[in-house]
Design a protein around this motif. Structure first.
Motif, short mmCIF file in Angstrom:
data_model
loop_
_atom_site.label_atom_id
_atom_site.label_comp_id
_atom_site.label_asym_id
_atom_site.label_seq_id
_atom_site.Cartn_x
_atom_site.Cartn_y
_atom_site.Cartn_z
N GLU A 195 -16.63 3.40 -3.49
CA GLU A 195 -16.74 3.26 -2.04
C GLU A 195 -18.20 3.23 -1.58
N PRO A 196 -18.99 2.29 -2.11
CA PRO A 196 -20.42 2.22 -1.76
C PRO A 196 -20.70 1.87 -0.31
N PHE A 197 -19.68 1.35 0.41
CA PHE A 197 -19.87 0.99 1.81
C PHE A 197 -19.45 2.11 2.76
N LEU A 198 -19.15 3.30 2.21
CA LEU A 198 -18.77 4.43 3.05
C LEU A 198 -19.84 4.63 4.12
N GLN A 199 -19.42 4.76 5.35
CA GLN A 199 -20.36 4.78 6.47
C GLN A 199 -21.36 5.93 6.37
N SER A 200 -20.91 7.07 5.86
CA SER A 200 -21.80 8.23 5.76
C SER A 200 -22.93 8.01 4.74
N LYS A 230 -11.02 -7.27 -15.10
CA LYS A 230 -11.53 -7.79 -13.84
C LYS A 230 -12.50 -6.80 -13.19
N VAL A 231 -13.52 -7.34 -12.54
CA VAL A 231 -14.51 -6.52 -11.85
C VAL A 231 -14.08 -6.35 -10.39
N VAL A 232 -14.08 -5.11 -9.92
CA VAL A 232 -13.68 -4.82 -8.55
C VAL A 232 -14.68 -3.83 -7.93
N VAL A 233 -14.62 -3.69 -6.62
CA VAL A 233 -15.44 -2.71 -5.90
C VAL A 233 -14.54 -1.95 -4.95
N PRO A 234 -14.23 -0.69 -5.21
CA PRO A 234 -13.41 0.10 -4.29
C PRO A 234 -14.11 0.26 -2.94
N CYS A 235 -13.42 -0.09 -1.88
CA CYS A 235 -14.00 -0.02 -0.53
C CYS A 235 -13.31 1.05 0.31
N SER A 236 -14.09 1.73 1.11
CA SER A 236 -13.55 2.77 2.00
C SER A 236 -12.93 2.12 3.22
N PHE A 237 -11.99 2.83 3.84
CA PHE A 237 -11.29 2.26 4.99
C PHE A 237 -12.21 2.15 6.21
N ASP A 238 -13.29 2.94 6.25
CA ASP A 238 -14.19 2.82 7.39
C ASP A 238 -15.10 1.59 7.28
N SER A 239 -14.84 0.74 6.28
CA SER A 239 -15.54 -0.55 6.22
C SER A 239 -15.03 -1.49 7.31
N PHE A 240 -13.89 -1.13 7.92
CA PHE A 240 -13.26 -1.96 8.95
C PHE A 240 -13.47 -1.34 10.33
N GLN A 241 -13.41 -2.22 11.33
CA GLN A 241 -13.47 -1.79 12.73
C GLN A 241 -12.44 -2.56 13.53
N SER A 242 -12.01 -1.94 14.61
CA SER A 242 -11.11 -2.61 15.54
C SER A 242 -11.36 -2.04 16.93
N ASP A 243 -11.68 -2.90 17.87
CA ASP A 243 -12.00 -2.44 19.22
C ASP A 243 -10.84 -1.70 19.87
N SER A 244 -9.63 -2.06 19.48
CA SER A 244 -8.44 -1.45 20.07
C SER A 244 -7.77 -0.44 19.14
N ASN A 245 -8.36 -0.24 17.94
CA ASN A 245 -7.75 0.60 16.90
C ASN A 245 -6.39 0.06 16.46
N LEU A 246 -6.21 -1.25 16.64
CA LEU A 246 -4.99 -1.92 16.22
C LEU A 246 -5.34 -3.07 15.29
N PRO A 247 -4.44 -3.43 14.39
CA PRO A 247 -4.74 -4.43 13.36
C PRO A 247 -5.17 -5.81 13.87
N SER A 248 -4.61 -6.27 14.98
CA SER A 248 -4.85 -7.64 15.42
C SER A 248 -6.32 -7.92 15.73
N LYS A 249 -7.10 -6.89 15.99
CA LYS A 249 -8.52 -7.06 16.31
C LYS A 249 -9.44 -6.58 15.18
N ALA A 250 -8.89 -6.41 14.00
CA ALA A 250 -9.66 -5.82 12.90
C ALA A 250 -10.67 -6.79 12.31
#
Length: 559
Positions: A195-200, A230-250
């Motif tokens: 999770e190298p993209f973790l916001q903290s 296969k090479v992968v990079v585990p990403c944290s969920f805070d890599s995403f944003q949504s203005d409404s906290n709902l999926p449609s705006k993610a």
């Protein structure tokens, strides 16, 4: 032919495992970790056939050899800079932690780790035990040459090739090929970073991710393993944003969007999935608008609507957030793996065994055929890795004291609750067997002493031990003074191998053989750590090595 069959089998295994496969994360940040061989037996007892590691511990990888458990080998964030800067470092890491556990294909059969023989090692107490294996090694190489083999590699672990063009050695090659198949490790992924993209973390790891994955991929291609690993990079969920906290705006966070597009392009090019953590528990902890029922898959949960879609639980909402963000970035068909999901059992409010069991049962039912709209209209996760297998008393508590209590099993491999993982296992988790503990004794506060400075001593003990169960909402939060002092003393005492001086505390400590545990507050006894487990592994390997050398010499004499 045998080697080719092995790779066909492995490719089929990796493909087949992508259908709603459930694995576990296995972390080793513990003062007294359960021996790897016992953990592997625990995995197999519970029919868990996929495991994700956070690093590449040689003892863990060795224990997994021959288990037929699919493995994701992890690269810590601290190594990203090095792999970004150096192809040589990437090549070396892949060789040491991936290539060793695979045949390289072609017509040869590679033996490695089957014959791993340390010429000496420390058995403790200041003694070094040496073994006269030089004659065995030389006779083995000599026999190989008599069989017409071409020895391309000869190191401490005796990795060499056996060409299958010489008929007199066909029987031996069959035996070695069979052993190689039985002792292989089912590695499916290399996880570059945790999770190298973790916001903290800020942007400290961002510049190194793409270079690191590129060099690791090149190293796998060089080793001819890129089609199998296969090479992968585990990403944290805070890599995403949504203005409404709902999926449609993610969408992806602005600070990671450019790097994420590069990463997704890389993953898409090489047929790798997108690894992402989803944590309904953290969502509940951080979002007051999320209810407990919504996170636990309860029928009574309030439905959340978004663009004509109705979400009945936190998992579906979070997962669709990932799907929407990927689509927005231009990768609507990207395969998704949930790399971490679970529920802690201690160290915080709502971190209880009962709620963890409820969540896990709900999640398993949801993943195994009870997928509700709108998730079932999109592709579900191909794999899901539960977090975590075991508690870890040295895991970082930066996010909260609950971080040390994610395990479905306690640190010593004892099940905390009942859950059906849906893989042919029983509805009750199976405990680890033959666990060896330290002596049945504890360190408690001496009530006959002046305890005016006891609190300061307890705080000092907790800074070098694990007192997270004493946190608000924790299993030991409600025990009274001075029992909480005793808990701190005992934690320190156990983590320091029950040494007499570790129960001193200025004369305030007292060693007892009476278990001070009470109600739901357990005063633990640590696992005994010794070389005995490793000695047993080496012993069996020496016997196997001797047997192979003897068989080889015998077959070659027939020529």
């Amino acid at each position: 032919m045998l080697t080719n069959f092995r790779f066909i089998f492995l490719a089929f295994f990796i493909f087949a495992s992508r259908v709603q496969a459930v694995g576990v994360n296995w972390g080793t940040s513990a003062s007294h970790p359960l021996p790897p061989l016992k953990v592997v037996r625990l995995l197999k007892s519970n029919n868990i056939n996929k495991v994700k590691l956070f690093d590449a511990d040689s003892d863990v990888l060795q224990a997994l050899s021959g288990s037929n458990i699919g493995v994701t080998v992890g690269i810590p964030n601290t190594m990203l800079r090095s792999f970004n800067a150096s192809k040589k470092a990437s090549d070396s890491w892949v060789h040491d932690n991936v290539t060793r556990y695979f045949s390289n294909g072609g017509t040869g059969v590679r033996i490695e780790y089957v014959l791993f023989i340390p010429l000496w090692f420390d058995i403790g107490f200041g003694f070094t035990f040496a073994f006269p294996f030089l004659a065995l090694l030389l006779s083995t190489v000599s026999a190989l040459k008599k069989c017409g083999s071409n020895t391309e590699e000869f190191r401490a672990e005796i990795g060499f090739w056996i060409r299958d063009g010489e008929k007199p050695c066909l029987v031996f090659i069959f035996l070695v090929g069979l052993m190689n198949q039985l002792t292989g490790i089912g590695t499916g992924y290399v996880a570059v970073g945790d999770e190298p993209f973790l916001q903290s973390y800020g942007e400290q790891f961002h510049p190194f991710v793409i270079g690191a994955v590129t060099n690791i991929q090149a190293a796998l291609m060089k080793a001819k393993l890129d089609s199998k690993v296969k090479v992968v990079v585990p990403c944290s969920f805070d890599s995403f944003q949504s203005d409404s906290n709902l999926p449609s705006k993610a969408h992806f966070r602005p600070d990671v969007n450019k790097t994420m597009i590069e990463l997704l392009t890389f993953l898409d090019k090489h047929g790798s999935p997108f690894f992402v953590s989803i944590s309904p528990f953290l969502t509940l902890l951080q979002n007051r608008n999320t209810s407990l029922d919504f996170t636990l898959f309860k029928e009574t949960a309030h439905i959340r609507n978004d663009s004509h879609k109705a979400y009945k639980n936190s998992f579906d909402l979070s997962y669709d957030t990932v799907v929407t963000a990927l689509s927005t970035a231009g990768f609507p068909n990207m395969n998704i793996v949930v790399s971490k999901i679970g529920w802690p059992t201690d160290g915080a409010i709502n971190a209880t065994t009962y709620l963890a069991e409820t969540f896990m049962k709900g999640l398993m039912n949801h993943l195994h055929g009870n997928l509700a709209a709108p998730l079932k209209l999109r592709h579900p996760p191909s794999e899901t890795y539960l977090f975590s297998l075991l508690d870890e008393d040295q895991r970082s508590t930066a996010s909260g004291n609950f971080e040390r209590h994610w395990g479905m099993f306690t640190f010593d491999g004892q099940a905390k609750y009942h859950v059906d993982l849906g893989q042919g296992s029983s509805k009750s988790l199976v405990n680890a067997q033959d666990v060896e503990y330290l002596s049945p004794k504890w360190c408690v506060v001496n009530n006959n002493k002046d305890l005016s400075n006891a609190t300061a001593s307890a705080l000092d003990a907790c800074s070098n031990a694990d007192c997270t169960a004493l946190s608000s909402g924790g299993s030991c939060f409600n025990i009274s003074w001075p029992s909480n002092i005793s808990y701190a003393f005992n934690s320190y005492y156990q983590q320091h191998d029950q040494k007499a001086e570790s129960c001193d505390f200025g004369g305030l400590g007292l060693i007892t053989t009476v278990d001070p545990s009470m109600d739901h507050c357990r005063f633990s006894i640590e696992i005994r750590t010794s070389h005995s487990e490793r000695l047993r592994v080496y012993y069996h390997q020496w016997i196997m090595a001797l047997l192979i050398a003897t068989l080889l010499a015998g077959f070659c004499r027939l020529t």
